[in-house]
Design an enzyme around this catalytic site. Structure first.
Site, PDB file in Angstrom:
ATOM      1  N   GLN A  11      -7.834   3.013   2.422  1.00 12.17           N
ATOM      2  CA  GLN A  11      -7.308   2.601   3.721  1.00 12.17           C
ATOM      3  C   GLN A  11      -6.328   3.638   4.268  1.00 12.17           C
ATOM      4  OE1 GLN A  11      -6.702  -1.800   4.400  1.00 12.17           O
ATOM      5  NE2 GLN A  11      -6.586  -1.770   2.170  1.00 12.17           N
ATOM      6  N   SER A  93      -8.198   3.673  -4.312  1.00 12.08           N
ATOM      7  CA  SER A  93      -8.154   2.230  -4.053  1.00 12.08           C
ATOM      8  C   SER A  93      -9.522   1.730  -3.592  1.00 12.08           C
ATOM      9  CB  SER A  93      -7.050   1.924  -3.036  1.00 12.08           C
ATOM     10  OG  SER A  93      -6.878   0.530  -2.871  1.00 12.08           O
ATOM     11  N   LEU A  94      -9.654   1.316  -2.341  1.00 13.07           N
ATOM     12  CA  LEU A  94     -10.942   0.880  -1.806  1.00 13.07           C
ATOM     13  C   LEU A  94     -12.032   1.900  -2.101  1.00 13.07           C
ATOM     14  CD1 LEU A  94     -12.823  -0.711   0.225  1.00 13.07           C
ATOM     15  CD2 LEU A  94     -11.971   0.914   1.923  1.00 13.07           C
ATOM     16  N   ARG A 118     -12.233  -9.014  -0.945  1.00 11.16           N
ATOM     17  CA  ARG A 118     -11.014  -8.376  -1.465  1.00 11.16           C
ATOM     18  C   ARG A 118      -9.957  -8.280  -0.374  1.00 11.16           C
ATOM     19  NH1 ARG A 118      -9.421  -2.733  -1.840  1.00 11.16           N
ATOM     20  NH2 ARG A 118      -8.374  -2.198  -3.816  1.00 11.16           N
ATOM     21  N   HIS A 202      -1.331  -3.226  -4.317  1.00 15.20           N
ATOM     22  CA  HIS A 202      -1.188  -2.537  -5.607  1.00 15.20           C
ATOM     23  C   HIS A 202       0.167  -2.798  -6.270  1.00 15.20           C
ATOM     24  CE1 HIS A 202      -5.065  -0.682  -5.266  1.00 15.20           C
ATOM     25  NE2 HIS A 202      -4.758  -0.264  -4.050  1.00 15.20           N
ATOM     26  N   GLN A 250      -7.172  -3.200 -10.801  1.00 14.56           N
ATOM     27  CA  GLN A 250      -6.788  -2.269  -9.736  1.00 14.56           C
ATOM     28  C   GLN A 250      -6.103  -2.984  -8.585  1.00 14.56           C
ATOM     29  OE1 GLN A 250      -8.621  -1.421  -6.317  1.00 14.56           O
ATOM     30  NE2 GLN A 250      -9.402   0.603  -6.846  1.00 14.56           N
TER      31      GLN A 250
END
Length: 312
Positions: A11, A93-94, A118, A202, A250
């Site tokens: 993101q 991440s994503l 998510r 996170h 994660q």
């Protein structure tokens, strides 16, 4: 054919109008967005092209849109370079989901549905306005740990992204993040500023989303990756059986991008960022100046990357 490390952004790389010039040249772009849109019954191409930006930047919209953009660019380069030899991959991440799709470990439609869920769970885990994130520039990991410890009496605040040396993102409850920003400035940070995000991603505050997301992961079939995907949780490849647990952890664990680049660095000398923007290319340059990372968010970038990949 040059060996390639494949990187996939998270993101922050999204923007309205992304991939518009590529769509005019490569039909696979709109085909990929159509496939994703059908998976979640949402017009992701219209959202990506027309916004408004405020809607595109909602995490439950950003995640499927950005995953789709990365997969579309991956498909373009696979068409242009069918013998492309990816020897390692990682996503921020994503982007880890994009990497797993590219590696053949996860069906694209399943991935779109997963990241939509998510995003919804991440958005709902902490009520709007109660949690946030801040970028801190110019402090070491040890100094960041001290800053977070010093702000702990105001609530939870933790390192969330180790993006590059001297560039760390913290996340937590808003009072604690605000106090940590002040402490970081006192400790000599070059900059410490809140990020325009909807929650403390996170951080341990995301554990509220974990149980339901764990059920969503159990419903998906994974396959062994065709190339090694280094996961954010430990910057190591996972066995087939380990992938769901890595993705679940994660959600509430920090992303160590510095460690990711260091972990894959020996695999090849050329890296390609499959996605809009140049976020990872910029971070990678700060982590390891000897690693060339090519951006592919427009026609010029794709053409240059194809030449490098083909070794011409």
């Amino acid at each position: 054919m040059t060996d390639v490390i494949a990187f996939f952004p998270g993101q922050g790389a999204q923007h309205t109008g992304m991939l518009s010039d590529l769509a005019a040249e490569f039909p696979v772009v709109e085909e990929t967005f159509r496939e994703a849109s059908e998976a979640i019954n949402q017009d992701l191409w219209a959202l990506s092209q027309n916004g408004p930006a405020e809607d595109l930047n909602l995490t439950y919209n950003t995640q499927p849109a950005l995953l789709t953009a990365s997969v579309a660019i991956w498909r373009i380069l696979k068409e242009k370079c069918p013998a492309m030899n990816v020897v390692a991959g990682a996503g921020h991440s994503l982007g880890e989901y994009s990497a797993l799709v590219a590696a053949g470990a996860l069906d694209f439609s399943d991935a779109v549905r997963l990241v939509k869920k998510r995003g919804q769970l991440m958005d709902a885990a902490v009520p709007a306005g109660q949690g946030g994130m801040a970028a801190v520039l110019g402090l070491s990991e040890e100094q960041i740990a001290d800053v977070c410890a010093g702000a702990a009496d105001a609530g939870v605040v933790e390192p969330a992204n180790f993006n590059a040396p001297g560039q760390i993102v913290i996340a937590g409850s808003m009072p604690a993040v605000e106090k940590a920003i002040e402490l970081a400035k006192e400790a000599g940070a070059k900059r410490a500023l809140p990020l325009a995000v909807s929650g403390p991603f996170h951080s341990s505050l995301m554990k509220a989303a974990a149980e339901e997301f764990g059920e969503a992961l159990k419903a998906v079939a994974f396959r062994a990756p065709e190339f090694k995907v280094f996961h954010n949780v430990d910057n190591q490849p996972a066995t087939l059986e380990e992938i769901p647990a890595r993705l679940l952890a994660q959600l509430y664990s920090p992303v160590n991008w510095t460690g990711a680049v260091e972990a894959v660095r020996s695999a090849a000398d050329l890296a390609v960022e499959f996605g809009p923007g140049k976020v990872l290319a910029g971070l990678n340059k700060r982590i390891d100046k000897t690693l060339s990372t090519l951006s592919t968010g427009d026609s010029r970038g794709v053409a240059a990357a194809a030449e490098e990949i083909q070794g011409s």
